[in-house]
Design a protein around this motif. Structure first.
Motif, PDB file in Angstrom:
ATOM      1  N   MET A 150       0.825  -1.221   0.000  1.00 37.21           N
ATOM      2  CA  MET A 150       0.000   0.000   0.000  1.00 37.21           C
ATOM      3  C   MET A 150       0.860   1.273   0.000  1.00 37.21           C
ATOM      4  O   MET A 150       0.362   2.368  -0.246  1.00 37.21           O
ATOM      5  N   ALA A 151       2.140   1.132   0.298  1.00 37.61           N
ATOM      6  CA  ALA A 151       3.035   2.301   0.209  1.00 37.61           C
ATOM      7  C   ALA A 151       3.585   2.440  -1.215  1.00 37.61           C
ATOM      8  O   ALA A 151       4.363   3.345  -1.487  1.00 37.61           O
ATOM      9  N   ARG A 152       3.200   1.552  -2.111  1.00 35.04           N
ATOM     10  CA  ARG A 152       3.698   1.512  -3.500  1.00 35.04           C
ATOM     11  C   ARG A 152       5.223   1.554  -3.561  1.00 35.04           C
ATOM     12  O   ARG A 152       5.821   2.453  -4.164  1.00 35.04           O
ATOM     13  N   PRO A 153       5.866   0.571  -2.901  1.00 37.61           N
ATOM     14  CA  PRO A 153       7.331   0.600  -2.845  1.00 37.61           C
ATOM     15  C   PRO A 153       7.976   0.254  -4.182  1.00 37.61           C
ATOM     16  O   PRO A 153       7.405  -0.480  -4.982  1.00 37.61           O
ATOM     17  N   LYS A 154       9.188   0.788  -4.384  1.00 37.79           N
ATOM     18  CA  LYS A 154      10.002   0.343  -5.517  1.00 37.79           C
ATOM     19  C   LYS A 154      10.761  -0.916  -5.110  1.00 37.79           C
ATOM     20  O   LYS A 154      11.011  -1.782  -5.912  1.00 37.79           O
ATOM     21  N   ILE A 155      11.163  -0.939  -3.828  1.00 40.61           N
ATOM     22  CA  ILE A 155      11.834  -2.144  -3.300  1.00 40.61           C
ATOM     23  C   ILE A 155      11.180  -2.543  -1.987  1.00 40.61           C
ATOM     24  O   ILE A 155      10.877  -1.694  -1.144  1.00 40.61           O
ATOM     25  N   LEU A 156      10.947  -3.852  -1.860  1.00 50.57           N
ATOM     26  CA  LEU A 156      10.331  -4.403  -0.659  1.00 50.57           C
ATOM     27  C   LEU A 156      11.405  -5.174   0.101  1.00 50.57           C
ATOM     28  O   LEU A 156      12.097  -6.025  -0.473  1.00 50.57           O
ATOM     29  N   LEU A 157      11.560  -4.857   1.390  1.00 53.53           N
ATOM     30  CA  LEU A 157      12.507  -5.578   2.242  1.00 53.53           C
ATOM     31  C   LEU A 157      11.703  -6.551   3.089  1.00 53.53           C
ATOM     32  O   LEU A 157      10.879  -6.123   3.909  1.00 53.53           O
ATOM     33  N   LEU A 158      11.900  -7.838   2.878  1.00 50.37           N
ATOM     34  CA  LEU A 158      11.097  -8.843   3.581  1.00 50.37           C
ATOM     35  C   LEU A 158      11.953  -9.541   4.625  1.00 50.37           C
ATOM     36  O   LEU A 158      12.979 -10.139   4.292  1.00 50.37           O
ATOM     37  N   VAL A 190      15.234 -11.517   3.383  1.00 55.50           N
ATOM     38  CA  VAL A 190      16.013 -12.139   4.454  1.00 55.50           C
ATOM     39  C   VAL A 190      15.319 -13.433   4.853  1.00 55.50           C
ATOM     40  O   VAL A 190      14.113 -13.430   5.095  1.00 55.50           O
ATOM     41  N   GLU A 191      16.062 -14.532   4.857  1.00 56.20           N
ATOM     42  CA  GLU A 191      15.420 -15.818   5.151  1.00 56.20           C
ATOM     43  C   GLU A 191      16.338 -16.777   5.883  1.00 56.20           C
ATOM     44  O   GLU A 191      17.532 -16.832   5.615  1.00 56.20           O
ATOM     45  N   GLN A 192      15.748 -17.552   6.787  1.00 62.13           N
ATOM     46  CA  GLN A 192      16.485 -18.683   7.353  1.00 62.13           C
ATOM     47  C   GLN A 192      16.184 -19.941   6.550  1.00 62.13           C
ATOM     48  O   GLN A 192      16.925 -20.916   6.629  1.00 62.13           O
ATOM     49  N   ASN A 193      15.058 -19.910   5.800  1.00 59.86           N
ATOM     50  CA  ASN A 193      14.745 -21.032   4.928  1.00 59.86           C
ATOM     51  C   ASN A 193      15.570 -20.884   3.650  1.00 59.86           C
ATOM     52  O   ASN A 193      15.111 -20.405   2.620  1.00 59.86           O
ATOM     53  N   ALA A 194      16.844 -21.313   3.759  1.00 54.92           N
ATOM     54  CA  ALA A 194      17.792 -21.096   2.665  1.00 54.92           C
ATOM     55  C   ALA A 194      17.358 -21.829   1.408  1.00 54.92           C
ATOM     56  O   ALA A 194      17.517 -21.320   0.300  1.00 54.92           O
ATOM     57  N   ARG A 195      16.791 -23.003   1.563  1.00 53.64           N
ATOM     58  CA  ARG A 195      16.417 -23.799   0.397  1.00 53.64           C
ATOM     59  C   ARG A 195      15.419 -23.045  -0.480  1.00 53.64           C
ATOM     60  O   ARG A 195      15.609 -22.887  -1.689  1.00 53.64           O
TER      61      ARG A 195
END
Ligand code: ATP
Length: 234
Positions: A150-158, A190-195
């Motif tokens: 809803m912020a209409r981002p150009k980049i999303l940091l997850l 960013v993930e701990q689920n590397a697979r």
């Protein structure tokens, strides 16, 4: 699009980021993997200006973020979906989504984006009047992602979108991440689920105790013996 140069962060005497450099190009999905405590969340917080840097520089579309505050950074097109979702309980799903657009004044654009979010996440449309705290974990992750859109981002940091979700929902969330990316939003994941992260990303960085120790395409890293041993249980 996003360039991080020799970034340092300290928490008192703890040196959490020790000179991290990395880039995200427009249109990419870039994954950042690493064990608990490696510094992944700290990196996202430094980009969002939630956490103060002790050295280095972050550039977004060629502009330094060194003097930008958290609000300015959202206005520039960078939105973070925090670890643990952080949805607002006591507010409805609809009200939570509107909170994502709090810096915008274009009513028509907001209405259109709300429709887009309901199309992408039909369950949020069905539950729009419901208190957000009554949603399941997977639904709350969808709400957190919808709110960020809803912020209409150009980049999303997850930050750890798959955390605590059943395997079938993890797959669904990663499918949605790829879809959001195909429609034009760049993603730093960013993930701990590397697979799963390595399967969906274009490129990835591996972080250990505040340093980037390895980088490459998702495919290269999935095949690397070092990565298989340390992160893929093989
Ligand atoms: P996780 O997946 O567990 O969130 P992470 O890779 O995101 O791990 P960070 O949360 O960024 O790691 O933590 C990096 C280091 O900084 C860790 O040693 C952590 O204990 C420390 N740290 C993080 N936040 C703080 C804080 N607010 N105060 C002090 N130390 C902190």
């Amino acid at each position: 699009m996003l360039e991080i140069k020799d970034l340092h962060v300290h928490y008192g005497v703890i040196h959490a980021l020790k000179g991290v450099s990395m880039q995200v190009e427009q249109g990419e999905i870039v994954a950042l993997i690493g064990a608990n405590g490696a510094g992944k969340t700290t990196l996202l917080h430094a980009i969002s200006a939630i956490q103060k840097k002790s050295g280095g520089e972050i550039l977004f579309e060629g502009t330094s973020l060194n003097k930008a505050n958290a609000k300015k950074i959202v206005e520039m097109g960078i939105t973070q979906v925090p670890e643990g979702r952080r949805i607002f309980s006591g507010l409805s799903v609809y009200e939570n989504l509107l909170m994502g657009a709090f810096l915008r004044k274009d009513k028509e654009g907001i209405r259109q984006d709300l429709q887009n979010v309901y199309e992408r996440f039909p369950i949020l449309g069905k539950r729009s009047a419901q208190d957000a705290s009554t949603l399941s974990g997977g639904e709350q992750q969808m709400l957190a992602m919808g709110r960020a859109l809803m912020a209409r981002p150009k980049i999303l940091l997850l930050d750890e979108p798959s955390m605590g979700l059943a395997p079938i929902l993890v797959k669904e969330i990663f499918r949605i991440i790829q879809e959001i990316n195909k429609q034009g939003t760049t993603i730093l994941l960013v993930e701990q689920n590397a697979r799963m992260a390595l399967a969906v990303c274009d490129r990835a960085y591996v972080m250990e105790t505040g340093n980037i120790v390895l980088s490459g395409s998702g495919e290269e890293l999935s095949r690397s013996e070092q990565i298989q041993k340390a992160y893929l249980g093989g």
